[in-house]
Design a protein around this motif. Sequence first.
Motif: not given
Length: 337
Positions: A325, A328, A334, A336
Amino acid sequence: MKKYSSLALALVMAFCCTSVAFATTQNNAPSYDSCIADVVDASGTEYLFDPETNEYLPICHVEDEVAAISLKNGHDYEFETKFEQKRLSDALMSKGVMQVDSESNTPIPGGVGYGAYFTSDFQSDFTTGTTLFYNIICPSKAGGDVDDHLYLTSTNRAAKGVEAFISYYKQDNPYFKVYDWARSSTDRWQVSMTYDDLADYLTTKTISGVNRQCVTVQNRTAQSSSTEWKNIVWLKNYKTNSYDQVYTYTYKATLSDQRDSHYGSWGPIVETFQDSYNKDTNIIGFYNINLMSKTTAYSNNTWQEWELLTDEVSYIRNDKLGFSTVFLSPNYTFGVH
């Protein structure tokens, strides 16, 4: 980079997509299909509400033009077969049955790299309609050691809705695709737009302090008559400041058909056919995910308010394939890699 794959699509944009920041329903406004439009003015122009900007933006119907582009772009049969095998595998695993690849007789590789799943109560928290709004964070290439298919997809909670998503293959530019669960199993792949086709739908948004490339999608499933439902996908056109209706499909269904413990359970997720990643990909993910429910009669135009996808109504799944991550905001934004 070309603006459109066809002159026809460009002409449709020019004639029907005059930007309007806000529109209100007139007393003498014509009746309208609330599946397709949130508001219609006296002239019959349809508008869709943008929960990110709090504006009503005009709708431009480009379904036929996008269908022609998709036909020209053709199918990626390898990806489509893997995708459908994976979906079948996931459905069987949800019932405790292991599915293997039909050719290699081994478990189907990959899984959910990272993403949000709806809680069961929230998944079924609609009766006549559900709409998902989301920005897909989609750099021009996946980066890292991506050597297979990687895609950013979601359902809108309806079991017979669509998945409208960005799909990468290795280090190629991404495609935008629509997979419709309401159609027969041989006819579910409906939209295939190349990176060049997406030129006017790509934008840059400041997310976690950095400018990131995104495409903005609304994905709706709503009851349109006593026996029928409709699936609709809009892409926000940043050149015309409108919503282009790129796909729609009407079909027979009941509320029971739209509720399933598995189908419709996944929200925005990063999914892959690769078992592990040893190098960071470019940052991918979703931004400002909102959902809206309809619980009134199908003939009533009233929807509930938009709400962010929080961790009260969703949870994160991470199959430990190597994604970490970067940022978030649980769970409506979010990133990644």
